[in-house]
Write a protein that holds these residues in place. Sequence first.
Motif, short mmCIF file in Angstrom:
data_model
loop_
_atom_site.label_atom_id
_atom_site.label_comp_id
_atom_site.label_asym_id
_atom_site.label_seq_id
_atom_site.Cartn_x
_atom_site.Cartn_y
_atom_site.Cartn_z
N ALA A 13 0.74 -1.05 0.04
CA ALA A 13 -0.07 -0.10 -0.08
C ALA A 13 0.78 1.29 0.04
CB ALA A 13 -1.16 0.07 1.43
N LYS A 14 0.39 2.16 -0.87
CA LYS A 14 1.24 3.41 -0.81
C LYS A 14 0.11 4.61 -1.01
CE LYS A 14 2.06 3.97 -5.71
NZ LYS A 14 3.00 4.21 -6.79
N LEU A 15 0.61 5.72 -0.43
CA LEU A 15 -0.03 6.91 -0.58
C LEU A 15 0.21 7.60 -1.82
CD1 LEU A 15 -1.93 8.76 1.39
CD2 LEU A 15 -0.11 9.88 1.92
N ALA A 16 -0.67 7.63 -2.53
CA ALA A 16 -0.45 7.79 -4.19
C ALA A 16 -0.47 9.49 -4.43
CB ALA A 16 -1.28 7.50 -5.22
N MET A 17 -1.46 10.15 -3.80
CA MET A 17 -1.64 11.55 -3.72
C MET A 17 -2.56 12.19 -2.80
SD MET A 17 -3.83 11.69 -7.50
CE MET A 17 -4.41 13.42 -7.34
N LYS A 18 -2.40 13.46 -2.54
CA LYS A 18 -3.41 14.06 -1.56
C LYS A 18 -4.26 14.73 -2.30
CE LYS A 18 0.31 14.77 1.96
NZ LYS A 18 0.94 15.80 2.67
N VAL A 19 -5.57 15.00 -1.92
CA VAL A 19 -6.55 15.88 -2.47
C VAL A 19 -7.09 16.85 -1.72
CG1 VAL A 19 -8.69 15.82 -3.67
CG2 VAL A 19 -7.11 14.05 -4.02
N HIS A 20 -6.75 18.08 -1.79
CA HIS A 20 -7.34 19.11 -1.12
C HIS A 20 -8.94 19.15 -1.02
CE1 HIS A 20 -8.05 23.23 0.80
NE2 HIS A 20 -6.60 23.36 1.22
N ARG A 21 -9.46 19.71 0.27
CA ARG A 21 -10.73 19.69 0.47
C ARG A 21 -11.42 20.50 -0.36
NH1 ARG A 21 -12.23 23.88 3.91
NH2 ARG A 21 -14.19 23.06 4.32
N SER A 22 -10.78 21.72 -1.10
CA SER A 22 -11.48 22.66 -1.92
C SER A 22 -11.87 22.12 -3.22
CB SER A 22 -10.41 23.90 -2.08
OG SER A 22 -9.46 23.55 -2.60
N ALA A 23 -11.30 20.77 -3.50
CA ALA A 23 -11.50 20.26 -4.87
C ALA A 23 -12.97 19.67 -4.94
CB ALA A 23 -10.45 19.37 -5.24
N PHE A 24 -13.39 19.64 -3.89
CA PHE A 24 -14.74 18.94 -3.82
C PHE A 24 -16.07 19.92 -3.71
CE2 PHE A 24 -11.89 15.94 -2.15
CZ PHE A 24 -12.18 14.62 -2.61
N THR A 25 -17.27 19.42 -4.04
CA THR A 25 -18.44 20.07 -4.03
C THR A 25 -19.57 19.28 -3.24
OG1 THR A 25 -17.92 21.56 -6.03
CG2 THR A 25 -20.22 21.49 -5.12
N PRO A 26 -19.88 19.59 -1.96
CA PRO A 26 -19.49 20.66 -1.26
C PRO A 26 -18.28 20.29 -0.71
CG PRO A 26 -21.09 19.24 0.06
CD PRO A 26 -21.06 18.82 -1.52
N PRO A 27 -17.27 21.20 -0.05
CA PRO A 27 -15.98 20.90 0.37
C PRO A 27 -16.34 20.04 1.83
CG PRO A 27 -16.01 23.02 -0.05
CD PRO A 27 -17.34 22.61 -0.01
N PRO A 28 -15.57 18.93 1.83
CA PRO A 28 -15.58 18.28 3.22
C PRO A 28 -14.68 19.07 4.23
CG PRO A 28 -14.24 17.10 1.91
CD PRO A 28 -14.74 18.25 1.13
N LYS A 29 -14.93 18.58 5.56
CA LYS A 29 -14.20 19.16 6.67
C LYS A 29 -12.95 18.90 6.59
CE LYS A 29 -18.50 19.92 9.34
NZ LYS A 29 -19.12 19.54 10.86
N VAL A 30 -12.60 17.83 5.93
CA VAL A 30 -11.27 17.16 6.33
C VAL A 30 -10.59 16.99 4.91
CG1 VAL A 30 -11.66 15.82 8.19
CG2 VAL A 30 -12.10 14.63 6.08
N MET A 31 -9.22 16.91 4.66
CA MET A 31 -8.46 16.70 3.56
C MET A 31 -8.68 15.08 3.34
SD MET A 31 -7.11 19.49 3.06
CE MET A 31 -5.36 19.47 2.14
#
Length: 274
Positions: free
Chosen positions: A180-198
């Motif tokens: 298992a590897k962490l492939a990429m982070k996704v900022h909360r602002s990329a979502f609609t609606p933005p979730p409270k967490v990253m």
Amino acid sequence: MTTSALPPLREVIARHGLSASKALGQNFLFDEQLLDRIAGVPGSLEGRHVLEIGPGPGGLTRALLRAGAHVTAIEMDRRCMPALAEVEEAFSGRLRVIQGDALKIDPATLFAGPYAVVANLPYNVGTALFTGWLSGEAWPPQWTSLTLMFQEEVARRIVAAPDTSAYGRLSVLSQWRSNAKLAMKVHRSAFTPPPKVMSAIVHVEPAAAPAGVSMRVLERVTEAAFGQRRKMLRQSLKGLPGALHALEELAIDPQRRAETLRVAEFVAIAQLLS
């Protein structure tokens, strides 16, 4: 056919009156470049079969189709079916949409051969689905890889190393027979609606399974050990028959705590108890 023949996703959502359901753990992604990056994590999808869970209005679905995949998508929200039907029509023969609960559908009944899983998982069922894919007694599994969106906190638990605060049951269950590897982070602002967490994308590929160990036994060992993670192993494992004897056999100091044990040590305990 290309997704350029389809109207923009925001227009589709507005036309069908869709909004993300908090009860279903939905958060929509519209950024096509970001979605294409996610679809690229498992490598080339050209001609491959892909399982997607919770496609919503079809943002990631479009990216997977752009990448050349044959997609089977399971969606619980009936409101999203008309939007997905438009994508299905545009890509005749390459998208199959199933309305239902992914927790109750066995992927083995959907695919005759290997498949990859790529999904922006609904937050409320993501961990349950993930552990289900890892729990099969038959190994290697039918799936060739899992590329999954989680809350960043959960993603870090999946890939965590011993002696870190994130290391726990999910780390051991994820890593004992897969990589298992962490492939990429996704900022909360990329979502609609933005979730409270990253959020973050985890990529998992099956590895060789250690011989002579049952997944069920390993689950019981980790549940006992991390259920009281502040306690020494001699306390947390005393209720599990044979566990303290296994520590002695393996020369594992019973005064250690669960988060200090390597995955291989948990596997060795489970082997003796199996």
